[in-house]
Design a protein around this motif. Structure first.
Motif, mmCIF file in Angstrom:
data_model
loop_
_atom_site.group_PDB
_atom_site.id
_atom_site.type_symbol
_atom_site.label_atom_id
_atom_site.label_comp_id
_atom_site.label_asym_id
_atom_site.label_seq_id
_atom_site.Cartn_x
_atom_site.Cartn_y
_atom_site.Cartn_z
ATOM 1 N N ILE A 117 26.938 22.346 4.765
ATOM 2 C CA ILE A 117 27.996 23.205 5.283
ATOM 3 C C ILE A 117 28.735 22.531 6.432
ATOM 4 O O ILE A 117 29.971 22.591 6.524
ATOM 5 C CB ILE A 117 27.412 24.563 5.717
ATOM 6 C CG1 ILE A 117 26.932 25.339 4.483
ATOM 7 C CG2 ILE A 117 28.434 25.372 6.505
ATOM 8 C CD1 ILE A 117 26.245 26.642 4.808
ATOM 9 N N TRP A 118 27.988 21.863 7.310
ATOM 10 C CA TRP A 118 28.623 21.168 8.428
ATOM 11 C C TRP A 118 29.538 20.053 7.927
ATOM 12 O O TRP A 118 30.638 19.849 8.457
ATOM 13 C CB TRP A 118 27.561 20.592 9.349
ATOM 14 C CG TRP A 118 28.105 19.913 10.566
ATOM 15 C CD1 TRP A 118 28.104 18.578 10.833
ATOM 16 C CD2 TRP A 118 28.741 20.533 11.688
ATOM 17 N NE1 TRP A 118 28.681 18.309 12.037
ATOM 18 C CE2 TRP A 118 29.092 19.500 12.590
ATOM 19 C CE3 TRP A 118 29.048 21.850 12.023
ATOM 20 C CZ2 TRP A 118 29.740 19.760 13.805
ATOM 21 C CZ3 TRP A 118 29.692 22.105 13.235
ATOM 22 C CH2 TRP A 118 30.029 21.063 14.098
ATOM 23 N N ALA A 119 29.093 19.350 6.882
ATOM 24 C CA ALA A 119 29.917 18.283 6.308
ATOM 25 C C ALA A 119 31.182 18.828 5.659
ATOM 26 O O ALA A 119 32.185 18.118 5.544
ATOM 27 C CB ALA A 119 29.104 17.488 5.276
ATOM 28 N N LEU A 120 31.149 20.081 5.241
ATOM 29 C CA LEU A 120 32.319 20.707 4.625
ATOM 30 C C LEU A 120 33.245 21.337 5.654
ATOM 31 O O LEU A 120 34.471 21.200 5.566
ATOM 32 C CB LEU A 120 31.866 21.787 3.628
ATOM 33 C CG LEU A 120 31.204 21.317 2.331
ATOM 34 C CD1 LEU A 120 30.590 22.505 1.597
ATOM 35 C CD2 LEU A 120 32.218 20.615 1.432
ATOM 36 N N VAL A 121 32.672 22.020 6.636
ATOM 37 C CA VAL A 121 33.467 22.832 7.541
ATOM 38 C C VAL A 121 34.348 21.983 8.451
ATOM 39 O O VAL A 121 35.545 22.283 8.635
ATOM 40 C CB VAL A 121 32.552 23.737 8.388
ATOM 41 C CG1 VAL A 121 33.330 24.365 9.538
ATOM 42 C CG2 VAL A 121 31.938 24.823 7.515
ATOM 43 N N VAL A 122 33.811 20.920 9.011
ATOM 44 C CA VAL A 122 34.565 20.138 10.002
ATOM 45 C C VAL A 122 35.847 19.545 9.419
ATOM 46 O O VAL A 122 36.940 19.783 9.940
ATOM 47 C CB VAL A 122 33.676 19.050 10.627
ATOM 48 C CG1 VAL A 122 34.513 18.145 11.534
ATOM 49 C CG2 VAL A 122 32.542 19.675 11.407
ATOM 50 N N PRO A 123 35.790 18.777 8.318
ATOM 51 C CA PRO A 123 37.048 18.226 7.779
ATOM 52 C C PRO A 123 37.977 19.296 7.210
ATOM 53 O O PRO A 123 39.209 19.149 7.288
ATOM 54 C CB PRO A 123 36.580 17.253 6.686
ATOM 55 C CG PRO A 123 35.199 17.675 6.340
ATOM 56 C CD PRO A 123 34.623 18.261 7.572
ATOM 57 N N LEU A 124 37.419 20.374 6.649
ATOM 58 C CA LEU A 124 38.278 21.441 6.133
ATOM 59 C C LEU A 124 39.003 22.158 7.268
ATOM 60 O O LEU A 124 40.172 22.540 7.128
ATOM 61 C CB LEU A 124 37.447 22.437 5.320
ATOM 62 C CG LEU A 124 36.991 21.962 3.937
ATOM 63 C CD1 LEU A 124 36.162 23.049 3.250
ATOM 64 C CD2 LEU A 124 38.185 21.576 3.069
ATOM 65 N N ALA A 125 38.332 22.345 8.394
ATOM 66 C CA ALA A 125 38.983 22.961 9.551
ATOM 67 C C ALA A 125 40.106 22.068 10.060
ATOM 68 O O ALA A 125 41.195 22.551 10.403
ATOM 69 C CB ALA A 125 37.959 23.217 10.653
ATOM 70 N N ALA A 126 39.844 20.762 10.099
ATOM 71 C CA ALA A 126 40.895 19.820 10.525
ATOM 72 C C ALA A 126 42.077 19.866 9.561
ATOM 73 O O ALA A 126 43.242 19.821 9.983
ATOM 74 C CB ALA A 126 40.327 18.411 10.604
ATOM 75 N N ALA A 127 41.780 19.965 8.265
ATOM 76 C CA ALA A 127 42.849 20.047 7.265
ATOM 77 C C ALA A 127 43.669 21.312 7.450
ATOM 78 O O ALA A 127 44.904 21.292 7.318
ATOM 79 C CB ALA A 127 42.242 20.013 5.862
ATOM 80 N N GLY A 128 43.006 22.422 7.755
ATOM 81 C CA GLY A 128 43.720 23.675 7.963
ATOM 82 C C GLY A 128 44.681 23.594 9.133
ATOM 83 O O GLY A 128 45.837 24.025 9.036
ATOM 84 N N LEU A 153 38.559 14.092 0.458
ATOM 85 C CA LEU A 153 37.777 13.388 1.481
ATOM 86 C C LEU A 153 36.591 14.235 1.941
ATOM 87 O O LEU A 153 35.505 13.711 2.218
ATOM 88 C CB LEU A 153 38.685 13.058 2.676
ATOM 89 C CG LEU A 153 39.782 12.019 2.411
ATOM 90 C CD1 LEU A 153 40.721 11.928 3.607
ATOM 91 C CD2 LEU A 153 39.179 10.660 2.096
ATOM 92 N N THR A 154 36.790 15.541 2.009
ATOM 93 C CA THR A 154 35.705 16.441 2.382
ATOM 94 C C THR A 154 34.575 16.398 1.356
ATOM 95 O O THR A 154 33.388 16.353 1.713
ATOM 96 C CB THR A 154 36.231 17.878 2.512
ATOM 97 O OG1 THR A 154 37.239 17.921 3.520
ATOM 98 C CG2 THR A 154 35.112 18.841 2.879
ATOM 99 N N LEU A 155 34.938 16.394 0.075
ATOM 100 C CA LEU A 155 33.926 16.338 -0.974
ATOM 101 C C LEU A 155 33.170 15.012 -0.946
ATOM 102 O O LEU A 155 31.957 14.972 -1.187
ATOM 103 C CB LEU A 155 34.578 16.547 -2.344
ATOM 104 C CG LEU A 155 35.217 17.916 -2.577
ATOM 105 C CD1 LEU A 155 35.800 17.993 -3.984
ATOM 106 C CD2 LEU A 155 34.218 19.043 -2.358
ATOM 107 N N LEU A 156 33.873 13.925 -0.657
ATOM 108 C CA LEU A 156 33.205 12.631 -0.524
ATOM 109 C C LEU A 156 32.183 12.670 0.605
ATOM 110 O O LEU A 156 31.068 12.147 0.477
ATOM 111 C CB LEU A 156 34.227 11.527 -0.260
ATOM 112 C CG LEU A 156 35.029 11.004 -1.444
ATOM 113 C CD1 LEU A 156 36.003 9.917 -0.982
ATOM 114 C CD2 LEU A 156 34.105 10.436 -2.517
#
Length: 229
Positions: A117-128, A153-156
């Motif tokens: 979840i941490w690996a997903l949330v951080v880049p997705l928040a930046a993308a938002g 990039l988030t999925l990677l």
């Protein structure tokens, strides 16, 4: 005796893998997310009454709205539509993943899922935040390429903590996002392909590969922290 040692090592390896990687991710989560995204895209298409090939186009943005809708109303509608898609996709993913975890005798909330979840949330928040900045700067036609590229990039990044198959989906999303950067007139179509079709294909492959034939744990829930192994 060698066979028993090999079996023991295999079991230990499986326990260590389950402690460092979240392996309860269900293929049906991807399928449901893709279906929800395609539904949201269809709603946008019907509401805007525009071509699939001109939504959020850099050259035609001023003419994309319906006569009864201002640009602000159009943006508000697209934002609400995207948020509804996001919420429904997350709820569906949680439901199918929780169901798979229960069948495996595992818990959804453990050290592996927290890292995922941490690996997903951080880049997705930046993308938002980045996408909000694009809208603020009146570069709306760049939102779709940005969403697809950041998502890939988030999925990677997240593939390190779950099935490596997620990496291939990430690469496809990145490629589609970069292509959409040069074909801004195909914004809605690219969004539908990336968040809809690719998710359905990925989820279907995952369902047949892991949900049907995936190994089941030999014992109850395992939740070791990686630092203690």
């Amino acid at each position: 005796m060698s066979h028993e040692h090999l079996q023991t090592l295999t079991e230990i390896r499986g326990m260590m893998e389950r402690s460092t990687k979240f392996l309860s991710l269900s293929g049906l989560s991807g399928v449901s997310a893709g279906l929800v995204a395609m539904g949201g895209a269809m709603v946008a298409y019907l509401r805007l009454r525009t071509s699939w090939f001109t939504v959020l186009d850099s050259g035609q943005y001023d003419r994309l709205t319906r006569p009864s809708m201002t640009q602000r109303e159009t943006l508000d509608f697209l934002l609400i539509d995207a948020l509804v898609v996001l919420v429904l996709a997350v709820l569906a993913a949680w439901f199918f993943t929780s169901r798979k975890a229960r069948r495996q005798g595992l818990t959804v909330w453990n050290s592996a899922s927290r890292r995922l979840i941490w690996a997903l949330v951080v880049p997705l928040a930046a993308a938002g935040v980045f996408c909000v900045g694009l809208v603020y700067q009146h570069a709306v036609w760049l939102v779709c390429p940005t969403m697809l590229t950041f998502y890939g990039l988030t999925l990677l990044n997240a593939s390190r903590y779950t099935y490596r198959d997620l990496e291939y989906l990430g690469l496809c999303e990145i490629g589609l996002g970069l292509l959409a950067l040069f074909l801004t007139g195909y914004g809605l179509l690219m969004w539908t392909l990336g968040f809809g079709v690719l998710h359905i294909v990925y989820g279907t492959v995952m369902w047949f590969k892991y949900d049907q034939t995936g190994p089941q744990p030999a014992s109850g829930p395992v939740d070791f922290d990686q630092d203690t192994l």
